[in-house]
Design a protein around this motif. Sequence first.
Motif, PDB file in Angstrom:
ATOM      1  N   THR A  63       3.266 -10.085   5.679  1.00 17.36           N
ATOM      2  CA  THR A  63       2.154  -9.691   4.333  1.00 17.36           C
ATOM      3  C   THR A  63       0.479  -9.317   5.015  1.00 17.36           C
ATOM      4  O   THR A  63      -0.157  -8.972   4.062  1.00 17.36           O
ATOM      5  N   LEU A  64       0.224  -8.315   5.674  1.00 18.22           N
ATOM      6  CA  LEU A  64      -0.907  -7.608   5.989  1.00 18.22           C
ATOM      7  C   LEU A  64      -0.897  -6.454   5.194  1.00 18.22           C
ATOM      8  O   LEU A  64      -1.973  -6.053   5.117  1.00 18.22           O
ATOM      9  N   GLN A  65       0.244  -5.875   4.383  1.00 22.10           N
ATOM     10  CA  GLN A  65       0.185  -4.645   3.560  1.00 22.10           C
ATOM     11  C   GLN A  65       1.691  -5.311   2.877  1.00 22.10           C
ATOM     12  O   GLN A  65       1.407  -6.737   2.647  1.00 22.10           O
ATOM     13  N   ASN A  66       0.544  -5.136   1.636  1.00 23.75           N
ATOM     14  CA  ASN A  66       1.244  -5.122   0.156  1.00 23.75           C
ATOM     15  C   ASN A  66       0.734  -6.923  -0.030  1.00 23.75           C
ATOM     16  O   ASN A  66       1.212  -7.431  -0.763  1.00 23.75           O
ATOM     17  N   HIS A  67      -0.490  -7.651   0.479  1.00 24.45           N
ATOM     18  CA  HIS A  67      -0.820  -8.510  -0.071  1.00 24.45           C
ATOM     19  C   HIS A  67      -0.992  -8.751  -1.218  1.00 24.45           C
ATOM     20  O   HIS A  67      -1.465  -8.211  -1.898  1.00 24.45           O
ATOM     21  N   VAL A  71       5.691  -6.805   3.041  1.00 23.94           N
ATOM     22  CA  VAL A  71       6.738  -5.878   3.481  1.00 23.94           C
ATOM     23  C   VAL A  71       7.995  -6.509   4.638  1.00 23.94           C
ATOM     24  O   VAL A  71       7.962  -7.573   5.175  1.00 23.94           O
ATOM     25  N   ASN A  72       9.019  -6.312   4.168  1.00 19.59           N
ATOM     26  CA  ASN A  72      10.053  -6.852   4.394  1.00 19.59           C
ATOM     27  C   ASN A  72      10.171  -5.714   5.684  1.00 19.59           C
ATOM     28  O   ASN A  72      10.710  -4.737   5.917  1.00 19.59           O
ATOM     29  N   LEU A  73       9.700  -5.568   7.312  1.00 18.24           N
ATOM     30  CA  LEU A  73      10.099  -4.827   8.458  1.00 18.24           C
ATOM     31  C   LEU A  73      11.332  -4.982   8.441  1.00 18.24           C
ATOM     32  O   LEU A  73      11.383  -3.042   8.924  1.00 18.24           O
ATOM     33  N   MET A  74      12.567  -5.274   8.229  1.00 11.44           N
ATOM     34  CA  MET A  74      14.144  -4.844   8.656  1.00 11.44           C
ATOM     35  C   MET A  74      13.848  -3.576   7.692  1.00 11.44           C
ATOM     36  O   MET A  74      14.537  -3.188   7.878  1.00 11.44           O
ATOM     37  N   PRO A 260      13.435 -10.981   0.388  1.00 11.68           N
ATOM     38  CA  PRO A 260      11.749 -10.510   0.228  1.00 11.68           C
ATOM     39  C   PRO A 260      11.679  -8.621   0.354  1.00 11.68           C
ATOM     40  O   PRO A 260      11.830  -8.360   1.671  1.00 11.68           O
ATOM     41  N   GLN A 261      11.179  -8.191  -1.270  1.00 15.10           N
ATOM     42  CA  GLN A 261      10.748  -7.184  -0.498  1.00 15.10           C
ATOM     43  C   GLN A 261      11.827  -6.149   0.084  1.00 15.10           C
ATOM     44  O   GLN A 261      11.411  -5.012  -0.089  1.00 15.10           O
ATOM     45  N   ALA A 485       8.205   1.261   2.951  1.00 16.97           N
ATOM     46  CA  ALA A 485       9.067   1.558   1.693  1.00 16.97           C
ATOM     47  C   ALA A 485       9.622   0.608   1.323  1.00 16.97           C
ATOM     48  O   ALA A 485       9.649  -1.286   1.997  1.00 16.97           O
ATOM     49  N   GLY A 486       9.439  -0.002  -0.157  1.00 17.84           N
ATOM     50  CA  GLY A 486       9.621  -1.213  -0.551  1.00 17.84           C
ATOM     51  C   GLY A 486      10.311  -1.136  -2.183  1.00 17.84           C
ATOM     52  O   GLY A 486      10.505   0.651  -2.687  1.00 17.84           O
TER      53      GLY A 486
END
Length: 572
Positions: A63-67, A71-74, A260-261, A485-486
């Motif tokens: 959640t460090l971006q798009n708080h 962000v789904n890092l995968m 999520p996301q 990307a989300g």
Amino acid sequence: MRRGRRADAAFALGYLALAGYVLSGLWSGGYLVDGGQDQTQWEWFFAVTARNVAGGDFLLFTTLQNHPLGVNLMANTVMLGLSVPLTPLTLLLGPSATWTVVLTLGLAGSAFAWYWLLSRHVVASRAAAGIGAAFCGFAPPIVSHANAHPNFVVLFVIPLICARVVALRRRRRVLRDGTLLGLLAAYQVFLGEEALLLAFAGLAVFCLGYGLAAFCPGYGPAGPEAALPALRPVLGGVCVAALVCVALTGAALVYQFTGPQSYDGLIHGPAGNDVKALVAHAGRSLAGEETVAGSLSMNRTEQNAFFGWPLAVLTIGIVLWLRRKPVVVGSGLAAFTGVVLSLGPEVTFGGTGTGFIGPWRFLSGLPLFESVLESRFTLVTAAAAGILLAVAADHALALSWTGLPVRTLLCLALAEALVPVFPLPLAAGDRAHTPAFFTTGAWRAHVAPGRSLVPAPPPDAGDATALRWQIDAGLGFPLPEGYFAGPYGPDRQGVYGVAPRPTATLLREVRDTGRLPAIGAEERRRAREDLAFWQADAVVLGPHERQEALRDALTRLLGEGRQEGGVWVWDV
């Protein structure tokens, strides 16, 4: 054997030197300016992965971006296959060092992996293998992607995958080689899924061409009766590989597509190569012109063709000359397929649509392919062209003295084709310094744990500078919105960033135009709602060429701010 090892070492050092030359501006502390905001984004990915590893946190989400949504890092290209093992480097020297090392070793390592494949499985001459591998590793599309996309530069696993397929063809240890193939494919998933998809598509076409040449009656030496025994171990090994790969990556892929996301395919318009781009030269090639290359490509990171007339003619000539060799037929068919698919749904010439429908129109809606930029299929062409160059050079070097004219002619043709596409150093410039507000920890007096800090405007694909501020602050606070990307809308279509909230849109309008829109009670009410949604404790305006206009807008929205540590701060 000693001579062979010395040759291997010489080519490895040569590729490393060439990679350092291409990235010399980066090694001197510069920022790859042609990549836009991508270097900042990738450094953020490396920094967040290192933080998650060091803290024992979940690697696939943040959640460090798009708080506060996260962000789904995968579902982003974080390259866990490198960012995780390079965590000590990132923690010790910072993500900029990791970025530099990944690109450098990606270029050099991929070229050497192609050299290893060619010298062990395709050609007898190490010199011929070195020539072909140099093109595979430093082809114009690869150098273009080195500005911004390490997932299309770090390709050393692809030749190793090809080597396992060769091993299966030789019918030695199907279970072992199939398992190794599955391990390599799984690792490539965590380096770059799109590159793996392109590689498998190209390898399938190559195998088709190879099989036709090897087993067709009247053409190949084996005949059709030998096709099934040769195909059986390959199919068996591929099935074993699929099971191993799914077992290792299945959970992560399920999270990528349903977690999520997550999102359902990236939105992008037609992105086919212009026909003229196939025979032009890239901006960072010796014979290239930035203006010409720019007019024939999406941007400087997507110059995905640009092979030049001499190389195109030479490649076709090699296929016609050595058409009796199955490896040449397979490589030629793969190169041609990559070119045709890269032209997109409608063939364009000089920026104008021709009305001719390309085969890509019938593939673009298939699962997984809908997210691929079709112009990148020429990465398959680049690899196939490198194989053809190696085979041709090997054939010429094996000629007796009576074949000296042919050898001399081929050397001249190789020089004519390869010298114009020799890569130039990537453009690099200075990066703005991070304000002391972030580097000294002054932000801690304004942002409570778990609450966000809002840059004005929030980071996006147009300006992700705030991600660098966050890195230099030790990732101590989350940011709203961002560059990743989300999902977008009810259909969860993938986009870069998010649907911006009204206050973010207003601030970006001021940033982009310098004009101050009407700001009244309604805009202030929306600002309060947006700040509450973002769980914000502070709004920060850093150095900017339009700082005065942005400060006026924020003053009308939030009241008077104050200067501290090189920024303006509004406690909200």
